[in-house]
Motif scaffolding. Sequence first.
Motif, mmCIF file in Angstrom:
data_model
loop_
_atom_site.group_PDB
_atom_site.id
_atom_site.type_symbol
_atom_site.label_atom_id
_atom_site.label_comp_id
_atom_site.label_asym_id
_atom_site.label_seq_id
_atom_site.Cartn_x
_atom_site.Cartn_y
_atom_site.Cartn_z
ATOM 1 N N PRO A 64 0.810 -1.232 0.000
ATOM 2 C CA PRO A 64 0.000 0.000 0.000
ATOM 3 C C PRO A 64 0.837 1.274 0.000
ATOM 4 C CG PRO A 64 -0.173 -1.149 2.109
ATOM 5 C CD PRO A 64 0.504 -2.079 1.169
ATOM 6 N N PHE A 65 2.017 1.230 0.614
ATOM 7 C CA PHE A 65 2.913 2.393 0.579
ATOM 8 C C PHE A 65 3.333 2.659 -0.854
ATOM 9 C CE2 PHE A 65 6.693 4.902 0.970
ATOM 10 C CZ PHE A 65 6.626 5.565 2.182
ATOM 11 N N LEU A 66 3.731 1.615 -1.559
ATOM 12 C CA LEU A 66 4.138 1.745 -2.961
ATOM 13 C C LEU A 66 2.998 2.301 -3.809
ATOM 14 C CD1 LEU A 66 6.083 -0.897 -5.047
ATOM 15 C CD2 LEU A 66 4.039 0.177 -5.957
ATOM 16 N N ILE A 67 1.810 1.764 -3.626
ATOM 17 C CA ILE A 67 0.655 2.218 -4.416
ATOM 18 C C ILE A 67 0.393 3.699 -4.183
ATOM 19 C CG2 ILE A 67 -1.851 1.997 -4.666
ATOM 20 C CD1 ILE A 67 -1.462 -1.032 -4.057
ATOM 21 N N GLU A 74 1.898 7.866 -12.134
ATOM 22 C CA GLU A 74 1.335 6.639 -12.693
ATOM 23 C C GLU A 74 1.528 6.472 -14.191
ATOM 24 O OE1 GLU A 74 -2.827 4.123 -12.305
ATOM 25 O OE2 GLU A 74 -2.601 6.037 -11.289
ATOM 26 N N ASP A 75 1.395 7.539 -14.964
ATOM 27 C CA ASP A 75 1.538 7.427 -16.420
ATOM 28 C C ASP A 75 2.919 6.939 -16.838
ATOM 29 O OD1 ASP A 75 -1.034 8.290 -16.781
ATOM 30 O OD2 ASP A 75 -0.486 10.383 -17.114
ATOM 31 N N ARG A 76 3.917 7.217 -16.004
ATOM 32 C CA ARG A 76 5.302 6.878 -16.347
ATOM 33 C C ARG A 76 5.792 5.617 -15.644
ATOM 34 N NH1 ARG A 76 8.448 12.212 -14.669
ATOM 35 N NH2 ARG A 76 10.223 11.008 -15.468
ATOM 36 N N VAL A 77 4.953 5.014 -14.820
ATOM 37 C CA VAL A 77 5.412 4.019 -13.856
ATOM 38 C C VAL A 77 5.265 2.579 -14.327
ATOM 39 C CG1 VAL A 77 4.689 2.945 -11.656
ATOM 40 C CG2 VAL A 77 5.216 5.376 -11.750
ATOM 41 N N ALA A 78 6.281 1.794 -13.965
ATOM 42 C CA ALA A 78 6.173 0.334 -13.956
ATOM 43 C C ALA A 78 6.508 -0.129 -12.547
ATOM 44 C CB ALA A 78 7.114 -0.317 -14.956
ATOM 45 N N VAL A 79 5.824 -1.162 -12.090
ATOM 46 C CA VAL A 79 6.115 -1.774 -10.799
ATOM 47 C C VAL A 79 6.666 -3.171 -11.062
ATOM 48 C CG1 VAL A 79 5.195 -2.570 -8.591
ATOM 49 C CG2 VAL A 79 4.294 -0.474 -9.641
ATOM 50 N N VAL A 80 7.806 -3.459 -10.468
ATOM 51 C CA VAL A 80 8.424 -4.775 -10.631
ATOM 52 C C VAL A 80 8.427 -5.474 -9.279
ATOM 53 C CG1 VAL A 80 10.514 -6.049 -11.226
ATOM 54 C CG2 VAL A 80 9.852 -4.034 -12.565
ATOM 55 N N LEU A 113 -3.391 -6.773 -7.010
ATOM 56 C CA LEU A 113 -3.880 -5.616 -6.264
ATOM 57 C C LEU A 113 -3.228 -4.335 -6.778
ATOM 58 C CD1 LEU A 113 -5.502 -4.386 -3.925
ATOM 59 C CD2 LEU A 113 -3.550 -4.863 -2.434
ATOM 60 N N ILE A 114 -1.918 -4.372 -7.009
ATOM 61 C CA ILE A 114 -1.206 -3.201 -7.545
ATOM 62 C C ILE A 114 -1.768 -2.822 -8.913
ATOM 63 C CG2 ILE A 114 1.021 -2.344 -8.358
ATOM 64 C CD1 ILE A 114 2.316 -4.174 -6.210
ATOM 65 N N ALA A 115 -1.982 -3.829 -9.764
ATOM 66 C CA ALA A 115 -2.509 -3.565 -11.108
ATOM 67 C C ALA A 115 -3.880 -2.912 -11.041
ATOM 68 C CB ALA A 115 -2.571 -4.871 -11.900
ATOM 69 N N GLN A 116 -4.702 -3.350 -10.112
ATOM 70 C CA GLN A 116 -6.053 -2.780 -9.995
ATOM 71 C C GLN A 116 -6.040 -1.387 -9.375
ATOM 72 O OE1 GLN A 116 -8.453 -5.674 -7.893
ATOM 73 N NE2 GLN A 116 -8.456 -7.115 -9.596
ATOM 74 N N LYS A 117 -5.120 -1.162 -8.465
ATOM 75 C CA LYS A 117 -5.060 0.124 -7.769
ATOM 76 C C LYS A 117 -4.325 1.208 -8.574
ATOM 77 C CE LYS A 117 -7.017 -0.535 -3.703
ATOM 78 N NZ LYS A 117 -8.065 0.357 -3.127
ATOM 79 N N LEU A 118 -3.489 0.772 -9.537
ATOM 80 C CA LEU A 118 -2.778 1.722 -10.395
ATOM 81 C C LEU A 118 -3.218 1.481 -11.836
ATOM 82 C CD1 LEU A 118 0.821 1.474 -8.852
ATOM 83 C CD2 LEU A 118 -0.884 3.269 -8.444
#
Length: 305
Positions: A64-67, A74-80, A113-118
């Motif tokens: 949740p901190f990351l999200i 968000e437009d520029r972000v990827a989460v690994v 969860l990350i995909a849905q929240k971002l």
Amino acid sequence: MRFIERYFYRPSPIQKGVALALLPLSLFYCAIATTRRALSLKREFPATLISIGNLVVGGTGKTPFLIALAKEYEDRVAVVSRGYKRGSKGLLVVSHEGKILEETPKSGDEAMLIAQKLPKATVIVSEDRAKGINKAIELGKDIIFLDDGFRFPYNKLNILLRPLLEPHFKLCIPSGAYRERPSLYQSADILAKEGKEYRREVNISNPTPRMLLVTAIANPSRLERFLPEVVGKIAYKDHAFFDIKTLQKAMKEHEASSLLVTEKDEVKLKESGLPLSVMRLEFFIDEEIRAQVREFVASRPPKLS
């Protein structure tokens, strides 16, 4: 508390004895982790890397901190992420610029969860974080958030979370809950302490009169301060998937009108047909931390063509 939580956080006299007996193993483990860190050469990537990590096993609120932090870019972000306990191996693009490409069993609960929240970001899971980073760059992302990335020797901004509930012994596993020596808190670029630099508030959507708590998160005891009155509590291992028939039986036994679940567990139960009450988390991060992250991002302009 479950046994493993009691052992790490509220040990009985017998458990304290076990922890002390295992001290040689802890010292050996810590020495290996320290040596590996000292010998690792930092790797540079043509992107801005921001790691959200912790030093202890189990949950500290990294996801949740990351999200909450990534929403600003968000437009520029990827989460690994590793995609722990997922039903797949190798590199997997879970979502690309908001389009979800995989199902929860393959992606893992946290990645979904990350995909849905971002909904504008790209989410990638890979045991090999470097491959995940390179894939994100290939997909045109210049800001990459690493979920649980502190131990990787990359040139990055290291944000370490320090939870409100800390282990009883300041020792590495198996005597304590630390994955590396606790003194490494001092090496963080940003140290965020729960209750001070970050905090969470919980609201329950679709509450019902008789809710049965069902959860598969690390350290489920951290939910206690947010809980309303419930008819029972069932805790599974972190990231576990649920057997629907078992949950149906549990609901009957407790005469429950709904299952009370976290958002991370909700992604695994959305299609179950079971009535869900969901603990919706609102995450607050100190503005000074956000400003430090903005400064870091601004100091590393996009390197992608």
